[in-house]
Design an enzyme around this catalytic site. Structure first.
Site, PDB file in Angstrom:
ATOM      1  N   SER A 128       3.061 -12.475   2.735  1.00 61.77           N
ATOM      2  CA  SER A 128       2.852 -11.551   1.620  1.00 61.77           C
ATOM      3  C   SER A 128       3.539 -10.219   1.939  1.00 61.77           C
ATOM      4  O   SER A 128       4.107 -10.048   3.023  1.00 61.77           O
ATOM      5  CB  SER A 128       1.369 -11.360   1.370  1.00 61.77           C
ATOM      6  OG  SER A 128       0.761 -10.874   2.530  1.00 61.77           O
ATOM      7  N   LEU A 178       6.251  -8.857   0.704  1.00 63.33           N
ATOM      8  CA  LEU A 178       7.711  -8.860   0.812  1.00 63.33           C
ATOM      9  C   LEU A 178       8.362  -7.983  -0.252  1.00 63.33           C
ATOM     10  O   LEU A 178       9.571  -7.808  -0.254  1.00 63.33           O
ATOM     11  CB  LEU A 178       8.248 -10.290   0.679  1.00 63.33           C
ATOM     12  CG  LEU A 178       8.045 -11.199   1.887  1.00 63.33           C
ATOM     13  CD1 LEU A 178       8.625 -12.582   1.604  1.00 63.33           C
ATOM     14  CD2 LEU A 178       8.702 -10.601   3.126  1.00 63.33           C
ATOM     15  N   GLY A 179       7.565  -7.477  -1.163  1.00 66.69           N
ATOM     16  CA  GLY A 179       8.147  -6.619  -2.204  1.00 66.69           C
ATOM     17  C   GLY A 179       8.447  -7.368  -3.486  1.00 66.69           C
ATOM     18  O   GLY A 179       9.414  -7.073  -4.183  1.00 66.69           O
ATOM     19  N   THR A 222      16.485 -19.563   8.817  1.00 65.54           N
ATOM     20  CA  THR A 222      16.349 -19.993   7.414  1.00 65.54           C
ATOM     21  C   THR A 222      15.217 -20.994   7.198  1.00 65.54           C
ATOM     22  O   THR A 222      14.867 -21.317   6.070  1.00 65.54           O
ATOM     23  CB  THR A 222      17.653 -20.655   6.903  1.00 65.54           C
ATOM     24  OG1 THR A 222      17.845 -21.868   7.633  1.00 65.54           O
ATOM     25  CG2 THR A 222      18.852 -19.754   7.093  1.00 65.54           C
ATOM     26  N   GLY A 228     -11.632   9.967  -5.881  1.00 66.07           N
ATOM     27  CA  GLY A 228     -12.451   9.351  -4.847  1.00 66.07           C
ATOM     28  C   GLY A 228     -13.837   9.050  -5.379  1.00 66.07           C
ATOM     29  O   GLY A 228     -14.215   9.507  -6.459  1.00 66.07           O
ATOM     30  N   CYS A 285      -9.257  14.497 -10.455  1.00 64.65           N
ATOM     31  CA  CYS A 285     -10.483  13.765 -10.725  1.00 64.65           C
ATOM     32  C   CYS A 285     -11.591  14.216  -9.771  1.00 64.65           C
ATOM     33  O   CYS A 285     -12.127  15.301  -9.946  1.00 64.65           O
ATOM     34  CB  CYS A 285     -10.208  12.268 -10.662  1.00 64.65           C
ATOM     35  SG  CYS A 285     -11.390  11.332 -11.660  1.00 64.65           S
ATOM     36  N   HIS A 296      -5.945  11.386 -14.260  1.00 63.43           N
ATOM     37  CA  HIS A 296      -5.001  11.004 -13.199  1.00 63.43           C
ATOM     38  C   HIS A 296      -3.555  11.140 -13.672  1.00 63.43           C
ATOM     39  O   HIS A 296      -2.962  10.171 -14.136  1.00 63.43           O
ATOM     40  CB  HIS A 296      -5.266   9.565 -12.765  1.00 63.43           C
ATOM     41  CG  HIS A 296      -6.545   9.400 -12.011  1.00 63.43           C
ATOM     42  ND1 HIS A 296      -6.637   9.614 -10.653  1.00 63.43           N
ATOM     43  CD2 HIS A 296      -7.785   9.072 -12.424  1.00 63.43           C
ATOM     44  CE1 HIS A 296      -7.884   9.415 -10.262  1.00 63.43           C
ATOM     45  NE2 HIS A 296      -8.610   9.088 -11.318  1.00 63.43           N
ATOM     46  N   GLU A 323      -0.957  11.324 -12.000  1.00 63.11           N
ATOM     47  CA  GLU A 323      -0.005  10.565 -11.178  1.00 63.11           C
ATOM     48  C   GLU A 323       0.355   9.219 -11.805  1.00 63.11           C
ATOM     49  O   GLU A 323       1.399   8.654 -11.532  1.00 63.11           O
ATOM     50  CB  GLU A 323      -0.559  10.370  -9.757  1.00 63.11           C
ATOM     51  CG  GLU A 323      -1.733   9.397  -9.601  1.00 63.11           C
ATOM     52  CD  GLU A 323      -3.108  10.040  -9.831  1.00 63.11           C
ATOM     53  OE1 GLU A 323      -3.181  11.078 -10.523  1.00 63.11           O
ATOM     54  OE2 GLU A 323      -4.098   9.491  -9.325  1.00 63.11           O
TER      55      GLU A 323
HETATM   56  N1  GLN Z   1     -16.413   9.601  -8.324  1.00 60.42           N
HETATM   57  C1  GLN Z   1     -16.031  10.436  -9.407  1.00 60.42           C
HETATM   58  C2  GLN Z   1     -16.529   9.906 -10.743  1.00 60.42           C
HETATM   59  O1  GLN Z   1     -16.862   8.757 -10.823  1.00 60.42           O
HETATM   60  C3  GLN Z   1     -14.525  10.641  -9.458  1.00 60.42           C
HETATM   61  C4  GLN Z   1     -13.756   9.406  -9.744  1.00 60.42           C
HETATM   62  C5  GLN Z   1     -12.277   9.547  -9.444  1.00 60.42           C
HETATM   63  O2  GLN Z   1     -11.879  10.438  -8.721  1.00 60.42           O
HETATM   64  N2  GLN Z   1     -11.469   8.663  -9.962  1.00 60.42           N
HETATM   65  O3  GLN Z   1     -16.554  10.626 -11.703  1.00 60.42           O
END
Ligand code: GLN
Length: 543
Positions: A14, A16-17, A188, A354, A381, A515, A517
């Protein structure tokens, strides 16, 4: 043109991209003027990856329509710019749960429900559903050929290959060609065995992608072609490279997209325009300056847990022509060691998303360091929630301020909302709902207050960003916090939910409940990441 399907399987080992190969092929076909969609079939039994620990499976990628999906969908979006949806990622768990749901409802009219045809039919339906005139669907099959759990998926795509015919379906297999130092050779045999395994289930690959750490000599290439029953040109090498954004260029150079088009008897002579990718690679490889960003989180040993985040930071660097060095710091360290020891001299501090109490106090200390030392701070978040707790305790004097996520506290400045608005629909969530269904998930609109720092960064006041959280900053504390200097710069359109916060007397201090990102692309860096890295560059010139 009728939609064509390209199935990408993986063999030998697994990681490998496969995800990157699928994403890069999508970009290459787009560069030839085709419309693509990239999908993934995941063989595990979880209904979605939402309940899996990032330690298990890396980041959970959230789509606009609120699906919690595999992180490979992030690669697909970052390479193709096509927003993924619910219908682009499915797991064995979801397929079985649908089939069993139908069985309970009596939809099978008393028939015996079996893997073939009922499960495979459900898989085929998923692969071919919800298409809107795309020229190609690239469908990655998770896992490694030979695993018991991926068999129903392989059987389903075998059937599709048979039903659609070679004019509309093709199979690509990604394998490893390892170098054995002892004999000084590229081997190979693993590839041969993996292809044999694939042929055992009735799939003959049309292209074999070979991951390797050095060029594959003609002799070995011919051997793979001979034993695997394909032409030598269809053995495409994928050599390790320094930046993932070089992958489309490399695969084009090796003839991957050409092989695909020739298979479908489409024009492969006109050259695709890959200047977007070469410009990105140029900026990544030859930056003008550099910054160091401390990412203070929990899963810092496993960068895959923050995949989109680290990519978005790279994109911020691309926008500023700067190299972004990431300093991953586990926030628990601040329980024993002083923040100064770890954060002194960094150009920016970011606390990412988190869950849970562990390490939270360390994150709050990191916020405090950033605030007091005028270091650019970006809270995402959970990182915004920690910034609010820090401001409540240290600016507003609310002793014992905290989040109810960690249990009852004196000043619950972050808490569980039991009701909130999405469009016309009233949605509710209760503390004891099942884990999959209690989060604010997917894109929600937000209104930014004119003339705030964040509105200036976005250059507009109406935005939509993706969410994945259960708790919200408690609006009952808004006034007290604003008086203490924390601006609530963005809210939901009805003003009920806080979406963004910022500190005025600080060079760059922003928290967002969503988020950002997840929407950043190398060719379209997210404005918040672009601005944060620009602020970090200023910071680096100060020290
Ligand atoms: N734990 C936090 C919540 O549930 C933040 C969630 C997160 O950072 N994605 O609101």
């Amino acid at each position: 043109m009728a939609t064509r399907f390209i199935f990408i399987t993986g063999g030998v080992v697994s990681s490998l991209g496969k995800g990157l190969a699928s994403a890069a092929l999508g970009a290459l076909l787009q560069a030839r003027g085709y419309r693509v969609r990239v999908r993934k079939l995941d063989p595990y039994l979880n209904v979605d990856p939402g309940t899996m620990s990032p330690f298990e499976h890396g980041e959970v990628f959230v789509t606009d329509d609120g699906a919690e999906t595999d992180l490979d969908l992030g690669h697909y979006e970052r390479f193709t710019g096509v927003s993924a949806t619910q219908s682009d990622n499915v797991t064995t768990g979801r397929i079985y749960s649908d089939v069993l749901g139908r069985e309970r409802r009596g939809d099978y009219l008393g028939g015996t429900v079996q893997v073939i045809p009922h499960v495979t039919d459900a898989i085929k339906k998923f692969v071919t559903a919800d298409l809107h005139g795309e020229d190609f669907v690239i469908c990655e099959i998770g896992g490694t050929v030979g695993d018991i759990e991926s068999l129903p998926f392989l059987e389903a795509i075998r059937q599709l290959g048979n039903e659609l015919g070679t004019e509309r379906a093709m199979f690509v297999h990604l394998t490893l060609v390892p170098y054995l130092a002892a004999s000084g050779e590229l081997k190979t045999k693993p590839t041969q065995h993996s292809v044999m395994e694939l042929q055992r289930v009735g799939i003959r690959p049309h292209v074999i992608l070979c991951r390797c750490d050095r060029p594959i000599p003609d002799g070995e290439r011919n051997k793979i072609a001979l034993f695997c029953n394909i032409r030598a040109e269809a053995v495409v090498q994928g050599i390790d490279i320094d930046t993932i954004y070089q992958v489309p260029i490399e695969y084009h150079y090796e003839g991957f997209d050409t092989q695909v088009l020739e298979h479908f008897k489409l024009d492969a002579k006109t050259k695709p325009d890959l200047s977007v990718w070469s410009n990105i690679v140029e900026r990544v490889r030859r930056p003008d300056g550099s910054v160091t960003i401390a990412v203070v989180g929990k899963y810092t040993d496993l960068p895959d847990a923050y995949k989109s985040l680290s990519e978005a930071l790279v994109h911020g660097g691309i926008a500023n022509n700067a190299r972004v060095n990431l300093n991953w710091i586990s926030s628990e360290i601040f329980e024993k060691e002083d923040t100064v020891e770890h954060l002194n001299g960094v150009d920016g501090i970011l606390v990412p998303g988190g869950f849970g109490e562990r390490g939270a106090e360390g994150k709050i200390q990191a916020v405090q360091f950033a605030r007091e030392h005028n270091v650019p701070y970006f809270g995402i978040c959970f990182g915004m929630q920690m910034a609010v707790i820090e401001a409540a305790r240290n600016l507003a004097g609310l002793e014992g301020a905290g989040s109810t996520e960690f249990g009852p506290c004196r000043h619950p400045v972050v808490g569980l909302m039991t009701e909130w608005q999405r469009g016309e629909d009233r949605e509710t969530r209760a503390a004891d709902d099942n884990l999959g269904g209690t989060m604010r998930l997917g894109a929600y609109p937000a209104l930014l207050k004119p003339r705030t720092h964040i509105a200036e960064i976005y250059g507009m006041t109406e935005i939509a960003e993706r969410h994945r959280h259960r708790y919200e900053v408690n609006m009952n504390y808004r006034e007290q916090l604003e008086q203490a200097g924390l601006t609530f710069s963005g809210t939901s359109p009805d003003g009920v939910l806080p979406e963004t916060i910022e500190l005025v007397d600080h060079p760059w201090f922003i928290g967002v409940q969503y988020h950002p990102e997840l929407k950043s692309k190398p060719f379209e860096p997210h404005p918040l990441f672009e601005s944060f890295i620009a602020a970090a560059l200023n910071q680096s010139r100060l020290v």
